[in-house]
Design an enzyme around this catalytic site. Structure first.
Site, PDB file in Angstrom:
ATOM      1  N   GLU A 400      33.473  55.582  39.605  1.00 52.21           N
ATOM      2  CA  GLU A 400      33.678  54.146  39.844  1.00 52.21           C
ATOM      3  C   GLU A 400      34.198  53.445  38.591  1.00 52.21           C
ATOM      4  O   GLU A 400      35.061  52.562  38.675  1.00 52.21           O
ATOM      5  CB  GLU A 400      32.358  53.512  40.284  1.00 52.21           C
ATOM      6  N   CYS A 401      33.677  53.829  37.438  1.00 55.01           N
ATOM      7  CA  CYS A 401      34.129  53.217  36.182  1.00 55.01           C
ATOM      8  C   CYS A 401      35.605  53.496  35.935  1.00 55.01           C
ATOM      9  O   CYS A 401      36.363  52.586  35.580  1.00 55.01           O
ATOM     10  CB  CYS A 401      33.275  53.732  35.025  1.00 55.01           C
TER      11      CYS A 401
END
Length: 641
Positions: A400-401
């Site tokens: 996600e990052c």
């Protein structure tokens, strides 16, 4: 000792025995006594013969700059008359820096002509003290004396010599106050000139000597003297200045032999400022500024939130995104408890934000990367709850990052970082990229960040989209001018939701009544079942086709009933939208009873377009077509439901 003139006594070479008292009779009634003391030559403190000792006062000579001049030794003519032969003169020059030179000098601009010293061109370096020593013979004795001359330069004679007034200037106005002492300044410039000069004040055309008012006086002084040009100043002093003095005419005048100039002084009454009121106002202003500075320093976050709530624009009206914030966090117990129990609860229930959490709001199946990227693109902010476990290799949060950084690099998302646990010691590229890409970094400080009015939530609200009102039942602690409108919008939304619930309930009750009446109509009477046979005759095949055709007709009847009930429900919903009831309506039993008692409802367009139950299809092809139409009608019915 001998007498040269009636007013001067010349003393020749003296001895120590000449100590005596000399009395001068100025008149028959006045006598002046002077004591004469003779000194030895060795008693004089003299380092060298240059300059020689002088026993007379120094005379002064002003020579025009760049001009010529002949310098004579004072007293030489009187000695020439007494001497037995022509006297000889020796010249010395002591410069302004203290250096002493004996003639002949180092340049040719000064030459000795006879007993005089001639200047062909006068420069500033030639200024200083000039000594002349005269040696002569009288009665067989060699006698000598020395005189000194101070030589200075003045401006050339070719320059204008008219006097001028330097002050007051023509546009100057003197501020005056009644009852106070007033001083009017006048300055005049007098060029170097062998002439008289004068500077004075006049009041109403009269000099101060001609005035009978003793309140007026003047003070004259020399301000500057340079190369013969003198600057003189005259101050007109007026004691106890009154209103009548404001109407007088004051003139300053200068004069010499070459010209005359006068100038008028303009006076204006100076209105005194209220010093006490001005000081109090200034003090109050400073105190208010200090208070404002303290208030801003302490409550700057609250002030920014108030400013955003007044002048900020709601992003929900400017984009088509579904969520306000997408929360990414590490999938462990501590981070999940913080996100789900604290962060999500406050953002959704207290602050009114729409939050997207992938584990909760995503559908199972499909590509995870595409689903995450799609959810992030549908969010206005990307909120990363950063912790050491958040950036673990091959973790879901690291994916996600990286996807969030990819969107931020393409200017498609704004990142907000919430530091749940310190990650300063982690040697990870994503940590540096998050610090550079995040528009705001907020640190969670445990119990201190728990209250809603803490700096954590205030800073987080600044980074998130503008929300003047929470979507729950309580207001956000802000003073938004849109709060009243938001309350009305919330109440309207709740009324519409209640209206939809009541409409759905009424529709379900009417639908149940319609199904019940349909089952009553479909029940066949006893002995009415026909034998099934061939499509055109008798037999089992005909019975199957016959039942298919009859079932199709029954489906058409049901579709007509459903269309009729739906039309009635739409009419009821339209009527209820025009006039929204305040209480839940109860279904009308009469209308339901009428629906049950209606034996033959009016045929609908769907019923009129298909054959009656007795007109069954006569071929297998027609039966298949009827079955296909029955399936289409069934799909339409399921969509309407």
């Amino acid at each position: 000792m001998f007498l040269l003139s009636p007013t001067r006594l010349e003393l020749e070479s003296q001895t120590l025995s000449d100590h005596n008292l000399i009395i001068c009779n100025k008149s028959s009634c006045s006598k002046i006594a002077m004591r004469l003391k003779v000194l030895r030559r060795e008693d004089l403190v003299q380092d060298s013969d240059c300059p020689p000792p002088v026993a007379a006062s120094t005379s002064s000579v002003d020579i025009p700059q760049h001009g010529g001049w002949i310098l004579d030794c004072p007293g030489l003519q009187d000695v020439t008359k007494m001497a037995d032969s022509d006297p000889s003169v020796t010249w010395y020059h002591v410069t302004l820096s203290g250096s002493c030179y004996k003639y002949p000098f180092w340049n040719i601009d000064r030459q000795k002509k006879g007993s005089s010293l001639r200047f062909f061109v006068m420069y500033d370096t030639y200024c200083g003290l000039y000594f002349c020593t005269v040696t002569y013979l009288r009665r067989g004795k060699t006698l000598s004396f020395t005189r000194s001359i101070n030589v200075s330069t003045i401006h050339p004679t070719s320059l204008p010599k008219e006097p001028s007034i330097l002050q007051p200037v023509r546009s100057r106005v003197f501020p005056v106050r009644q009852g106070m002492e007033v001083r009017l300044q006048c300055r005049g410039l007098f060029p170097s000139l062998e002439s008289f000069w004068k500077i004075w004040w006049t009041v109403d055309g009269k000099t101060l000597d001609e005035l009978s008012d003793h309140r007026f006086s003047n003070i004259n002084s020399q301000v500057k003297y340079y190369k013969g040009d003198r600057t003189e100043e005259s101050l007109l002093v007026i004691q106890d200045f009154g209103s009548a003095d404001l109407k007088r005419q004051y003139n300053c005048s200068v004069r010499n032999s070459r010209g005359f100039e006068t100038r008028s002084a303009q006076l204006k009454e100076d209105v005194s400022l209220p010093s006490v009121e001005l000081g109090c106002g200034l003090g109050v202003t400073l105190v208010l500024m200090l208070l404002l500075f303290v208030v801003y320093h302490v409550f700057w976050l609250e002030l920014l939130l108030i400013y955003r709530s007044w002048f900020g624009s709601d992003e929900r009206h400017t984009d088509d995104k579904e969520y306000d914030v997408y929360i990414s966090y590490a999938r462990n117990s501590e981070d999940e408890q913080f996100v789900l129990s604290t962060l999500r609860t406050v953002l959704e229930n207290e602050l009114g934000y729409s939050v997207c959490i992938f584990d909760r709001d995503s559908l199972p199946g499909g590509n995870s990367s595409d689903s995450i990227l799609m959810s992030m693109q549908r969010s206005r902010r990307l909120l990363f709850v950063v912790s050491p476990i958040f950036l673990t290799e091959k973790s879901f949060s690291l994916l996600e990052c990286r996807l969030g950084l990819y969107l931020q690099h393409g200017h498609q998302a704004s990142i907000v970082a919430v530091v749940f646990c310190s990650v300063s010691k982690l040697c990870c590229v994503e940590v540096t990229q998050l610090r550079q890409a995040a528009v705001s970094i907020v640190k969670w400080r445990g119990s201190r960040s728990g209250p809603l009015h803490s700096r954590f939530w205030l800073r987080l609200r600044l980074a998130l989209p503008v929300r003047p009102l929470a979507m729950g039942r309580r207001l956000i602690d802000s003073t938004s001018s849109h709060s009243d409108l938001a309350v009305l919008a919330l109440q309207k939304a709740q009324r519409i939701q209640n209206q939809k619930d009541r409409t759905n309930q009424t529709r379900r009750s009417r639908w149940a009544s319609a199904n019940h009446s349909r089952r009553d109509r479909q029940a066949p009477p006893s002995g009415s079942v026909k034998s099934w046979g061939h499509c055109r005759g008798e037999g089992p095949q005909h019975s199957r086709n016959r039942s298919g055709c009859a079932g199709f007709v029954d489906q058409v009847d049901d579709r007509g009933e459903e269309l009729k009930v739906e039309t009635e429900l739409q009419q009821v919903a339209h009527d209820r939208t025009d006039a929204v009831p305040q209480t839940d309506p109860t279904p009308n039993p009469d209308s339901t009873h009428e629906t049950h008692l209606t034996p033959n409802p009016a045929p609908t367009p769907a019923q009129a377009s298909y054959p009656a139950p007795d007109s069954a299809p006569h071929t297998c092809e027609e039966g298949r077509k009827h079955n296909q139409q029955q399936q289409m009608i069934g799909s339409w019915s399921s969509e309407e439901k």
